[in-house]
Write an enzyme that holds these catalytic residues in place. Structure first.
Site, short mmCIF file in Angstrom:
data_model
loop_
_atom_site.label_atom_id
_atom_site.label_comp_id
_atom_site.label_asym_id
_atom_site.label_seq_id
_atom_site.Cartn_x
_atom_site.Cartn_y
_atom_site.Cartn_z
CD GLU A 427 23.39 18.96 2.62
OE1 GLU A 427 22.91 18.51 3.68
OE2 GLU A 427 22.69 19.24 1.63
CD GLU A 504 22.36 16.17 -1.81
OE1 GLU A 504 23.53 15.90 -1.48
OE2 GLU A 504 21.40 16.14 -1.02
C1 GAL Z 1 20.76 16.43 1.59
C2 GAL Z 1 21.89 15.48 1.99
C3 GAL Z 1 21.62 14.09 1.49
C4 GAL Z 1 20.22 13.68 1.81
C5 GAL Z 1 19.27 14.66 1.20
C6 GAL Z 1 17.81 14.30 1.40
O1 GAL Z 1 20.78 17.61 2.28
O2 GAL Z 1 23.11 15.93 1.46
O3 GAL Z 1 22.53 13.20 2.07
O4 GAL Z 1 20.08 13.64 3.18
O5 GAL Z 1 19.49 15.91 1.79
O6 GAL Z 1 17.00 15.30 0.85
#
Ligand code: GAL
Length: 811
Positions: A427, A504
């Site tokens: 991100e 993710e």
């Molecule tokens: C994502 C991020 C992670 C964590 C997650 C929580 O956007 O890449 O590190 O923060 O959100 O939902």
């Protein structure tokens, strides 16, 4: 290099020196990898004079590494780390160690290797400055040779660790020398640090080719002639290929020697059968063995396809992945082989076949275990580039350090067969502006210059192609998208011809063992990140899978989307385990995350079994919630199951009817007025029973139950046993609501190194000889204290409850 065997089992510098003597008698003075973890002095605060040889560290604590001083602290919302980083202290700390070396080591090359120091480490040997490494997750080494003393004269190494400037991260980092340290003694002529590269250009069941290159370093002032013998050994240490040659090297030079091998009928590495080989290079001068260096090797081939997703050894394979942060729960950031193995074992049982190292270089033990246990790895290096996420994160060091850190990351990790993707960032802010183009190209080029065998990816959030400058760079081989499950259908059109993985996903929220009803709808926590969450006063989130962050979705909805489209190579769920820090959606005292499929103590939340029913080949029939409610209360009973056509539910022997999953459903549910007794489910296929599961109403607790994950541990100062603590009623039923305070007493060959109950807002310390149960459970972590005595653990609590005792053998 097999770290666990070569490093952790050796008992420190004394043993290493004994080995030197022992080896000398067989004329084998090859590489000695000594465990350099024991007996350091440590003090919190800044002590610049500690670099001096005559500094007196009398009032410093003595401890063994790896060590994380943050986890020893008490929680406070006032720590500069804030709850997002776990509300634990950071600051500056110094480590110091004295050691001697035998006269016989005088003509050797001696280096110290640090696997990870958080952060801004600076190292001195005998008053000489060796260097600085700001990045807290990078591994590094220093050549000590020219500054060392031999014989009776002592050497002093001093390490300053500076994690004072906060916030330094978006999650809990830990502070200190939290990974292993080794002292490596070699001949002047030796394989260089991270000096081998092994790739397998062709792999099939019949034949594989191996390209191997080894950098041989001559630290002496003389040119040398020597023999290099490389063997490829199978799991039984049988040589399956061998090459030798005579080489010459100039004084103070490095020689790179390439070798090509063919291996017939290689046993392929995959996630069910992680067959490993190793490449062993021996260097002989005259006929004396002077170095012996091991590199892991696995034969596998894989491909990402824009339409068909991922395949491993030609077999279409969906990536069933989880993201994991580096902390090990109550142990904090401390990298312990056994803690990591437990974590991965719990994931394997769930059916996970892939791990994303979020969002930084992992420990070596983690990668070694992924090779050995069969996990596909997305290895990730950065969470930020030049643009910051928090004030004191890595962006401060970007200009000076990113090239070196990225190179070192690839050089350290590229021989692990489990790694199949390099992620250059998570991100990253630069995806939103044109500076992202040049940086992506630069980073991808650095990776390719060191490894061309794996795709370069990055975990992106912007899925409008014109707005995403990391994508615009054209330098990614594989597009990673975080979340965006609702847009999957549009991806082939938006990103024509591109290979795609869900880097993710999910970010649903749960507290283990806590149930809110009714469960008829899915709730997202408010659209604005900062808006308060109208959650529960005790800072719990229901363990029914129906609350998620607004950027994510529930586990079930995400998995339905990911499994629907073949072009999605797989999904990395955020996260496999809860981790310290990022306690969304709650404020302090919440201090650890709610995102895990498994809680911080290692106890699965119910949704673990949804994955197990979909991802593993185990037969599953899991019922939730527990069966201790008020008479007449309407309970939402959910069941996760597989390998069956239907499930029939019974309450106290009376059938409540059969149900089956419809369409793409992943669970079935009943509404049942509560009545104490036994809730039973039977799954059937074609009328035949597949599995039966019962839960019981528990009465008053009468005794403490202790269950260890091991019946014996090694007497090596590192081995761990995780003991699950719960209460039982007179009939042996588990009491799911118990919250008793339990006191522990341990004797014999172990000490308590951590306690936890998985409650995200507990302010009890992680290192203590007591813990409250939370929703019926807590864990106590025992570590070998090097005494060769069997261990007895005693657990007591107030009231009329019998104590629990447990014995663990020490070997
Ligand atoms: C994502 C991020 C992670 C964590 C997650 C929580 O956007 O890449 O590190 O923060 O959100 O939902």
């Amino acid at each position: 290099m097999n770290l666990h065997k070569s490093v952790l089992r050796k008992g420190g510098i004394t043993i290493a020196l004994l080995l030197l003597v022992a080896c000398a008698s067989t004329k084998n003075e090859s590489r000695i990898i000594a465990d350099f973890n024991p007996d350091w002095n440590f003090k919190l605060g800044d002590y610049p004079t500690a670099i001096q040889v005559d500094f007196e560290a009398n009032d410093w604590r003595t401890l063994d590494l790896p060590h994380d001083w943050s986890i020893e602290g008490t929680f406070s919302k006032d720590h500069p780390t804030k709850p997002r980083q776990g509300a634990l202290p950071a600051g500056i700390g110094w480590y110091r160690k004295s050691f001697t070396l035998p006269e016989s080591a005088k003509n050797k090359s001696i280096a110290i290797e640090f696997d990870g120091v958080f952060c801004n480490s600076e190292v001195w040997i005998n008053g000489h400055y060796l260097g600085k490494r700001p990045f807290g997750y990078i591994s590094f080494s220093y050549d000590l040779t020219k500054y060392l003393n031999f014989g009776n004269q002592k050497n002093y190494i001093a390490v300053k660790v500076d994690n004072d400037a906060q916030p330094s991260s978006r999650w809990y980092t830990g502070s200190g020398i939290y990974r292993n340290v080794r002292l490596v003694t070699t001949d002047k002529l030796h394989v260089a640090h991270w000096g081998t590269v092994v790739t397998t250009p062709e792999v099939s069941k019949e034949k594989a080719t191996v390209d191997y290159s080894v950098s041989i370093q001559n630290d002496s002032d003389f040119s040398k002639e020597f023999k290099v013998v490389t063997n490829i050994l199978d799991a039984n240490n049988r040589s399956v290929a061998r090459l030798e040659s005579i080489e010459k090297i100039d004084a103070n030079a490095i020689l790179e020697k390439g070798q090509k091998f063919e291996v017939n009928n290689p046993k392929l590495w995959d996630t069910d059968n992680p067959n490993l080989y190793k490449v062993v290079t021996k260097i002989y001068e005259k006929s004396t063995l002077i170095d012996d260096y091991e590199t892991p090797l696995g034969f596998r081939y894989f491909a990402f396809d824009a339409e068909k997703g991922f395949s491993l050894n030609g077999v279409p394979t969906k990536i069933y992945g989880v993201c994991l942060h580096h902390d090990n729960g109550a142990l904090g950031a401390v990298a312990n082989y056994h803690a990591i193995k437990r974590k991965l074992t719990i994931m394997k049982e769930m059916g996970v076949n892939a791990i994303r190292m979020a969002h930084n270089p992992p420990s070596l033990e983690m990668l070694q275990l992924c090779d050995e246990m069969g996990f596909i790895v997305q290895d990730e290096v950065f969470d930020v580039w030049k643009k910051k996420k928090v004030t004191n994160d890595y962006h401060k060091y970007w200009d000076e350090w990113h090239k070196r850190d990225l190179e070192d990351f690839i050089k350290r990790d590229r021989n692990h067969p489990s790694i199949m993707m390099w992620s250059i960032g998570n991100e990253i802010r630069e995806q939103f502006d044109s500076t992202g183009i040049a940086i992506t190209k630069e980073l991808a080029q650095i990776v390719k210059s060191l490894d061309k065998t794996r795709p370069v990816t990055s975990a992106l959030t912007e899925n409008v192609p014109e707005k995403n400058f990391i994508y615009q760079s054209g330098a990614l081989d594989l597009l990673g998208f975080n979340y965006k499950h609702a847009d999957y259908a549009t991806f082939p059109e938006r990103f024509k011809g591109q290979k795609i993985i869900a880097s993710e996903s999910v970010s649903a929220l749960e507290t283990r063992g806590h149930y809110d009803m009714p469960t008829d709808s899915i709730r997202f926590w408010p659209i604005k990140h900062d808006a308060p969450f109208d959650g529960n006063a005790d800072l719990t989130v229901t363990a029914y899978d129906n609350i998620a962050s607004y950027w994510g979705t529930t586990h079930e909805e995400n998995w339905k989307a990911a499994k629907k489209y073949d072009f999605i190579a797989g999904t990395f769920v955020w996260t496999g385990f809860d981790y310290i820090g990022e306690p969304d959606p709650y404020p302090y005292p919440a201090r650890s995350s709610y995102f895990g499929i498994v809680d911080l103590a290692g106890f699965p939340k119910d949704v673990y079994y949804m994955y197990q029913s979909e991802w593993s080949n185990k037969t599953v029939l899991h019922l939730l919630p527990h069966w201790n409610w008020k008479q007449g209360q309407l309970i939402d009973v959910w069941a996760y199951y597989n390998n069956a056509d239907e499930v029939e539910l019974f309450l106290n022997g009376k059938s409540l009817g059969s149900k089956a999953k419809q369409g793409d459903e992943l669970h079935i549910a009943w509404k049942v007025p509560f009545e104490a007794g036994t809730l039973k489910a039977i799954s059937r296929k074609e009328g035949k029973m597949v599995k039966e599961t019962e839960i019981h109403t528990a009465g008053e607790a009468t005794k403490i139950d202790l269950k260890s994950d091991k019946t014996s541990i090694k007497n090596d100062g590192y081995d761990l046993a995780y003991v699950t603590v719960s209460l039982q009623d007179k009939d042996g039923n588990y009491v799911p609501t118990a919250d008793n305070l339990i006191n522990f007493k341990v004797s014999g060959g172990a000490k308590i190194v951590g306690v936890d109950n998985g409650y995200q807002a507990s302010l009890e310390p992680f290192i203590a000889d007591y813990r409250k149960l939370y929703n019926g459970k807590c864990v106590v972590i025992l570590q070998s204290n090097k005494k060769a005595e069997n261990i007895t653990l005693e657990a007591t609590t107030a009231g009329n409850i019998n104590l629990g005792t447990l014995s663990i053998k020490v070997e």
